[in-house]
Design a protein around this motif. Structure first.
Motif, PDB file in Angstrom:
ATOM      1  N   GLY A 188      69.842   0.376 -25.035  1.00 49.86           N
ATOM      2  CA  GLY A 188      68.565   0.534 -25.485  1.00 49.86           C
ATOM      3  C   GLY A 188      67.639  -0.862 -25.820  1.00 49.86           C
ATOM      4  N   ALA A 189      68.371  -1.743 -26.442  1.00 48.05           N
ATOM      5  CA  ALA A 189      67.722  -2.889 -26.911  1.00 48.05           C
ATOM      6  C   ALA A 189      67.522  -3.659 -25.699  1.00 48.05           C
ATOM      7  N   LEU A 190      68.595  -3.877 -24.749  1.00 48.02           N
ATOM      8  CA  LEU A 190      68.363  -4.664 -23.679  1.00 48.02           C
ATOM      9  C   LEU A 190      67.296  -3.978 -22.652  1.00 48.02           C
ATOM     10  N   ALA A 191      67.361  -2.751 -22.546  1.00 49.74           N
ATOM     11  CA  ALA A 191      66.286  -2.124 -21.531  1.00 49.74           C
ATOM     12  C   ALA A 191      64.806  -2.406 -22.342  1.00 49.74           C
ATOM     13  N   GLY A 192      64.835  -2.220 -23.588  1.00 46.02           N
ATOM     14  CA  GLY A 192      63.464  -2.383 -24.395  1.00 46.02           C
ATOM     15  C   GLY A 192      63.101  -3.721 -24.321  1.00 46.02           C
ATOM     16  N   TYR A 193      64.053  -4.641 -24.205  1.00 48.08           N
ATOM     17  CA  TYR A 193      63.425  -5.909 -24.369  1.00 48.08           C
ATOM     18  C   TYR A 193      63.101  -6.411 -22.790  1.00 48.08           C
ATOM     19  N   ALA A 194      63.532  -5.798 -21.833  1.00 45.49           N
ATOM     20  CA  ALA A 194      63.248  -6.108 -20.384  1.00 45.49           C
ATOM     21  C   ALA A 194      61.788  -5.485 -20.284  1.00 45.49           C
ATOM     22  N   PHE A 195      61.428  -4.324 -20.509  1.00 43.14           N
ATOM     23  CA  PHE A 195      60.235  -3.625 -20.584  1.00 43.14           C
ATOM     24  C   PHE A 195      59.184  -4.486 -21.192  1.00 43.14           C
ATOM     25  N   ALA A 196      59.620  -4.898 -22.202  1.00 45.36           N
ATOM     26  CA  ALA A 196      58.666  -5.539 -23.189  1.00 45.36           C
ATOM     27  C   ALA A 196      58.250  -6.913 -22.768  1.00 45.36           C
ATOM     28  N   CYS A 197      59.269  -7.851 -22.655  1.00 47.65           N
ATOM     29  CA  CYS A 197      59.062  -9.313 -22.763  1.00 47.65           C
ATOM     30  C   CYS A 197      59.303  -9.802 -21.184  1.00 47.65           C
ATOM     31  N   ASP A 237      58.732  -9.460 -16.899  1.00 48.85           N
ATOM     32  CA  ASP A 237      57.664  -9.201 -15.737  1.00 48.85           C
ATOM     33  C   ASP A 237      58.694  -8.884 -14.619  1.00 48.85           C
ATOM     34  N   PHE A 238      58.408  -7.588 -13.880  1.00 44.91           N
ATOM     35  CA  PHE A 238      59.066  -7.471 -12.542  1.00 44.91           C
ATOM     36  C   PHE A 238      58.323  -6.198 -12.112  1.00 44.91           C
ATOM     37  N   PRO A 239      58.548  -6.177 -10.652  1.00 47.29           N
ATOM     38  CA  PRO A 239      57.701  -5.104 -10.062  1.00 47.29           C
ATOM     39  C   PRO A 239      58.020  -3.702 -10.475  1.00 47.29           C
ATOM     40  N   GLY A 240      56.934  -2.987 -10.946  1.00 50.16           N
ATOM     41  CA  GLY A 240      56.945  -1.614 -11.155  1.00 50.16           C
ATOM     42  C   GLY A 240      57.527  -1.282 -12.472  1.00 50.16           C
ATOM     43  N   ARG A 241      57.331  -2.379 -13.514  1.00 51.35           N
ATOM     44  CA  ARG A 241      57.769  -2.379 -14.840  1.00 51.35           C
ATOM     45  C   ARG A 241      57.194  -1.255 -15.533  1.00 51.35           C
ATOM     46  N   ASP A 242      55.884  -0.836 -15.721  1.00 45.92           N
ATOM     47  CA  ASP A 242      55.129  -0.098 -16.203  1.00 45.92           C
ATOM     48  C   ASP A 242      55.541   1.509 -15.816  1.00 45.92           C
ATOM     49  N   TRP A 243      55.612   1.652 -14.475  1.00 46.90           N
ATOM     50  CA  TRP A 243      56.061   2.803 -14.034  1.00 46.90           C
ATOM     51  C   TRP A 243      57.436   3.276 -14.341  1.00 46.90           C
ATOM     52  N   TRP A 244      58.336   2.217 -14.275  1.00 46.05           N
ATOM     53  CA  TRP A 244      59.798   2.669 -14.662  1.00 46.05           C
ATOM     54  C   TRP A 244      59.727   2.857 -16.614  1.00 46.05           C
ATOM     55  N   PHE A 245      58.874   2.213 -17.033  1.00 40.74           N
ATOM     56  CA  PHE A 245      58.921   2.592 -18.439  1.00 40.74           C
ATOM     57  C   PHE A 245      58.379   3.955 -18.652  1.00 40.74           C
ATOM     58  N   LEU A 246      57.335   4.226 -17.876  1.00 39.51           N
ATOM     59  CA  LEU A 246      56.885   5.527 -18.208  1.00 39.51           C
ATOM     60  C   LEU A 246      57.825   6.841 -17.629  1.00 39.51           C
ATOM     61  N   LEU A 247      58.578   6.613 -16.571  1.00 39.26           N
ATOM     62  CA  LEU A 247      59.709   7.430 -16.157  1.00 39.26           C
ATOM     63  C   LEU A 247      60.710   7.664 -17.384  1.00 39.26           C
ATOM     64  N   VAL A 248      61.091   6.489 -18.007  1.00 40.63           N
ATOM     65  CA  VAL A 248      62.125   6.463 -19.171  1.00 40.63           C
ATOM     66  C   VAL A 248      61.645   7.249 -20.207  1.00 40.63           C
ATOM     67  N   VAL A 249      60.183   7.209 -20.593  1.00 41.99           N
ATOM     68  CA  VAL A 249      59.660   7.666 -21.860  1.00 41.99           C
ATOM     69  C   VAL A 249      59.547   9.240 -21.498  1.00 41.99           C
ATOM     70  N   ALA A 283      66.324 -21.873 -22.812  1.00 42.63           N
ATOM     71  CA  ALA A 283      67.217 -20.602 -23.145  1.00 42.63           C
ATOM     72  C   ALA A 283      67.030 -19.774 -21.912  1.00 42.63           C
ATOM     73  N   GLY A 284      68.321 -19.102 -21.501  1.00 41.35           N
ATOM     74  CA  GLY A 284      68.208 -18.152 -20.524  1.00 41.35           C
ATOM     75  C   GLY A 284      67.891 -16.828 -21.185  1.00 41.35           C
ATOM     76  N   GLU A 285      67.639 -15.685 -20.346  1.00 42.91           N
ATOM     77  CA  GLU A 285      67.021 -14.253 -20.805  1.00 42.91           C
ATOM     78  C   GLU A 285      68.216 -13.826 -22.006  1.00 42.91           C
TER      79      GLU A 285
END
Length: 293
Positions: free
Chosen positions: A107-116, A118-130, A196-198
């Motif tokens: 959850g922490a890794l996914a939350g970081y990816a969605f919040a910090c 940028d990748f294609p379809g990020r907002d749509w994937w986040f809405l799907l998860v929510v 620093a890497g991701e």
């Protein structure tokens, strides 16, 4: 300002101070009463577990205060010699700890990816998860049971852990995403400019800042999994059940088995209570995070 106005303002100031103190004292008294009422069932269960089963069948637990001789540790001694209950505590720990750790980490890794990131379809994937938050557990019981049966993990500890992990992740991603979104982007960009890497940025910078939110999530997940009975009743091995199912089996087999049920129920309750009180500061900080931003 006239002397009359000064006297009126002084009286108003005194009245305001008195009202504020009375209000604070009244609120503290109210909170103490609510806390005592909330702890009363726990105290009653503890005293019941320390009473002789014959006495517990006849009178209420409050009779201990007039007859302390009823208190005995025989129930806990029998509990320690009941392999079904003691083994179920170990099984519960083997389910709860991995299910909590996996939900927090993924959850922490996914939350970081969605919040910090940028990748294609990020907002749509986040809405799907929510959107998965609205899916009730009961809807998935039959299809997931068939799936686990086909891959050979139905009625196993692994299956229970995976089920709890899957249904705990949507809330985890939603909670941690909202916390990570409050981290200043300048801080992240500065760390990236320093090379620093991701993953390093996540573990060295972001995760330490998210300590209160992670602690809150861990407490929620731990309490949910430890106290669960529905999922455990269906997906756990009936020969090696967690504590909730084991106590239910004891009640079904021996309806008056209070010498085991009382101590077992109290131990089952006191473990999540101990976890909550141990991390209550982090829990409050995580719940209040972002409230004053």
């Amino acid at each position: 300002m006239t002397s009359t106005e000064s006297v009126v303002r002084a009286k108003q100031s005194l009245a305001t101070r008195v009202a504020a103190r009375a209000g604070g004292a009244g609120m503290r008294f109210f909170l103490v009463v609510v806390g005592l009422l909330w702890l009363t069932p726990t105290a009653g269960l503890l005293l019941s577990s320390l009473r002789d089963p014959a006495e517990a069948d006849l009178t209420g637990w409050w009779k201990v205060f007039t007859d302390p001789s009823q208190l005995t540790l025989d129930g806990y001694d029998q509990l320690l010699h009941n392999e079904v209950v003691t083994d179920s505590l170990l099984t519960t720990a083997l389910i709860t700890i991995p299910a909590t750790a996996l939900v927090v980490l993924i959850g922490a890794l996914a939350g970081y990816a969605f919040a910090c990131m940028d990748f294609p379809g990020r907002d749509w994937w986040f809405l799907l998860v929510v959107g998965l938050l609205v899916v009730p557990v009961q809807v998935a019981l039959i299809p997931v049971s068939k799936l686990f049966g086909e891959i050979g993990i139905f009625q196993t500890t692994t299956g229970v852990v995976l089920f709890h992990t899957a249904f705990g992740l949507p809330f985890a991603v939603f909670l941690l995403h909202n916390f990570f979104a409050e981290i200043p982007r300048e801080l992240l960009e500065a760390a990236r400019l320093d090379g620093a890497g991701e993953l390093r940025l996540f573990f060295r910078v972001v995760l330490p800042l998210a300590g209160p939110a992670v602690a809150s999530l861990a407490i929620f997940q731990f309490l949910w999994v430890w106290n669960d009975m529905l999922v455990a009743l269906i997906f756990a091995d009936s020969g090696d059940p967690p504590i909730t199912v084991a106590l239910q089996q004891q009640a079904r087999q021996f309806s008056n088995n209070l010498d085991v049920l009382g101590p077992g129920a109290f131990i089952s309750m006191v473990v999540p209570l101990a976890v909550f009180f141990a991390f209550q500061r982090q829990f409050v900080s995580g719940v209040m995070a972002g409230a004053v931003k």
